[in-house]
Design a protein around this motif. Structure first.
Motif, PDB file in Angstrom:
ATOM      1  N   PHE A  79       0.838  -1.196   0.000  1.00 47.47           N
ATOM      2  CA  PHE A  79       0.000   0.000   0.000  1.00 47.47           C
ATOM      3  C   PHE A  79       0.879   1.256   0.000  1.00 47.47           C
ATOM      4  O   PHE A  79       0.653   2.187  -0.774  1.00 47.47           O
ATOM      5  CB  PHE A  79      -0.936   0.014   1.217  1.00 47.47           C
ATOM      6  CG  PHE A  79      -1.780   1.253   1.318  1.00 47.47           C
ATOM      7  CD1 PHE A  79      -2.952   1.364   0.580  1.00 47.47           C
ATOM      8  CD2 PHE A  79      -1.417   2.309   2.136  1.00 47.47           C
ATOM      9  CE1 PHE A  79      -3.730   2.507   0.655  1.00 47.47           C
ATOM     10  CE2 PHE A  79      -2.186   3.457   2.215  1.00 47.47           C
ATOM     11  CZ  PHE A  79      -3.353   3.554   1.473  1.00 47.47           C
ATOM     12  N   GLN A  80       1.899   1.270   0.854  1.00 49.50           N
ATOM     13  CA  GLN A  80       2.782   2.433   0.950  1.00 49.50           C
ATOM     14  C   GLN A  80       3.508   2.711  -0.364  1.00 49.50           C
ATOM     15  O   GLN A  80       3.795   3.861  -0.680  1.00 49.50           O
ATOM     16  CB  GLN A  80       3.804   2.234   2.082  1.00 49.50           C
ATOM     17  CG  GLN A  80       3.181   2.293   3.452  1.00 49.50           C
ATOM     18  CD  GLN A  80       4.117   1.811   4.560  1.00 49.50           C
ATOM     19  OE1 GLN A  80       5.144   1.181   4.298  1.00 49.50           O
ATOM     20  NE2 GLN A  80       3.749   2.086   5.792  1.00 49.50           N
ATOM     21  N   SER A  81       3.782   1.662  -1.138  1.00 47.12           N
ATOM     22  CA  SER A  81       4.457   1.884  -2.414  1.00 47.12           C
ATOM     23  C   SER A  81       3.543   2.613  -3.410  1.00 47.12           C
ATOM     24  O   SER A  81       4.030   3.296  -4.307  1.00 47.12           O
ATOM     25  CB  SER A  81       4.965   0.571  -3.005  1.00 47.12           C
ATOM     26  OG  SER A  81       3.902  -0.254  -3.409  1.00 47.12           O
ATOM     27  N   PHE A  82       2.238   2.481  -3.245  1.00 47.84           N
ATOM     28  CA  PHE A  82       1.282   3.216  -4.080  1.00 47.84           C
ATOM     29  C   PHE A  82       1.022   4.608  -3.516  1.00 47.84           C
ATOM     30  O   PHE A  82       0.807   5.550  -4.261  1.00 47.84           O
ATOM     31  CB  PHE A  82      -0.051   2.451  -4.168  1.00 47.84           C
ATOM     32  CG  PHE A  82      -0.044   1.308  -5.134  1.00 47.84           C
ATOM     33  CD1 PHE A  82      -0.579   1.458  -6.405  1.00 47.84           C
ATOM     34  CD2 PHE A  82       0.487   0.083  -4.791  1.00 47.84           C
ATOM     35  CE1 PHE A  82      -0.584   0.399  -7.306  1.00 47.84           C
ATOM     36  CE2 PHE A  82       0.491  -0.979  -5.674  1.00 47.84           C
ATOM     37  CZ  PHE A  82      -0.049  -0.823  -6.935  1.00 47.84           C
ATOM     38  N   ASP A  83       1.006   4.740  -2.198  1.00 45.80           N
ATOM     39  CA  ASP A  83       0.729   6.004  -1.504  1.00 45.80           C
ATOM     40  C   ASP A  83       2.002   6.845  -1.469  1.00 45.80           C
ATOM     41  O   ASP A  83       2.633   7.026  -0.436  1.00 45.80           O
ATOM     42  CB  ASP A  83       0.223   5.717  -0.081  1.00 45.80           C
ATOM     43  CG  ASP A  83      -0.062   6.986   0.711  1.00 45.80           C
ATOM     44  OD1 ASP A  83      -0.254   8.056   0.098  1.00 45.80           O
ATOM     45  OD2 ASP A  83      -0.089   6.888   1.953  1.00 45.80           O
ATOM     46  N   THR A  84       2.384   7.361  -2.626  1.00 46.94           N
ATOM     47  CA  THR A  84       3.689   8.012  -2.763  1.00 46.94           C
ATOM     48  C   THR A  84       3.821   9.311  -1.983  1.00 46.94           C
ATOM     49  O   THR A  84       4.926   9.691  -1.625  1.00 46.94           O
ATOM     50  CB  THR A  84       4.016   8.267  -4.253  1.00 46.94           C
ATOM     51  OG1 THR A  84       2.967   9.038  -4.835  1.00 46.94           O
ATOM     52  CG2 THR A  84       4.186   6.945  -4.990  1.00 46.94           C
ATOM     53  N   ASN A  85       2.717   9.988  -1.677  1.00 52.66           N
ATOM     54  CA  ASN A  85       2.831  11.225  -0.895  1.00 52.66           C
ATOM     55  C   ASN A  85       2.674  10.979   0.602  1.00 52.66           C
ATOM     56  O   ASN A  85       2.802  11.894   1.408  1.00 52.66           O
ATOM     57  CB  ASN A  85       1.850  12.304  -1.385  1.00 52.66           C
ATOM     58  CG  ASN A  85       0.401  11.977  -1.082  1.00 52.66           C
ATOM     59  OD1 ASN A  85       0.079  10.959  -0.463  1.00 52.66           O
ATOM     60  ND2 ASN A  85      -0.492  12.852  -1.526  1.00 52.66           N
ATOM     61  N   GLY A  86       2.400   9.725   0.988  1.00 55.10           N
ATOM     62  CA  GLY A  86       2.355   9.352   2.397  1.00 55.10           C
ATOM     63  C   GLY A  86       1.184   9.885   3.193  1.00 55.10           C
ATOM     64  O   GLY A  86       1.233   9.930   4.419  1.00 55.10           O
TER      65      GLY A  86
END
Length: 140
Positions: A79-86
């Motif tokens: 999921f974090q790899s897709f959520d690039t802006n965090g």
């Protein structure tokens, strides 16, 4: 276990052979582990109270961690790899950028269909729960 050895080597930024809580937290959070679990594990493993853990202590702790925790961490990491802006959600632009990197260009219509399918609450973004349900077929 080689995967955990890599975590240790990456986290040991000063190459001391020991990890501080900050070193451990930095690497494991990037790999989907929750900070509260990291802190609890560190405290239980740091039996000497010297605020550092050895490679052996780390490997023991990772081996004792329940498999479901490792699996949850892997899902959070994806999921974090897709959520690039965090920000804790995946916007259409983030989804499109990652998918383009993985397998080529999606048309705007294809991206919109995918967002509509995954964004169950119609918020305009994909939450962690929506992502896990759609990608892994499980509740978060």
């Amino acid at each position: 276990m080689a995967h955990y050895e890599q975590f240790f080597q990456t986290a040991d930024t000063d190459k001391s052979g020991f990890l501080t809580l900050d070193e451990l937290t930095t690497v494991l959070k990037k790999n989907g582990y929750k900070e509260d679990k990291i802190r609890a594990t560190f405290s239980s493993v740091d039996t000497s109270g010297d605020k550092k853990i050895s490679r052996d202590e780390f490997m023991t702790a990772m081996g004792q961690c329940p498999p479901k925790d490792h699996k949850a961490a892997r899902m959070r990491s994806v999921f974090q790899s897709f959520d690039t802006n965090g920000d804790g959600t995946i916007a259409a632009s983030e989804l499109g950028a990652v998918l383009k990197e993985l397998n080529g260009q999606l048309s705007e219509a294809e991206l919109k269909r995918l967002m509509t399918k995954m964004d169950k609450d119609k918020s305009g973004t994909i939450s962690y729960e929506e992502f896990v349900k759609e990608v892994f077929g499980k509740d978060a």
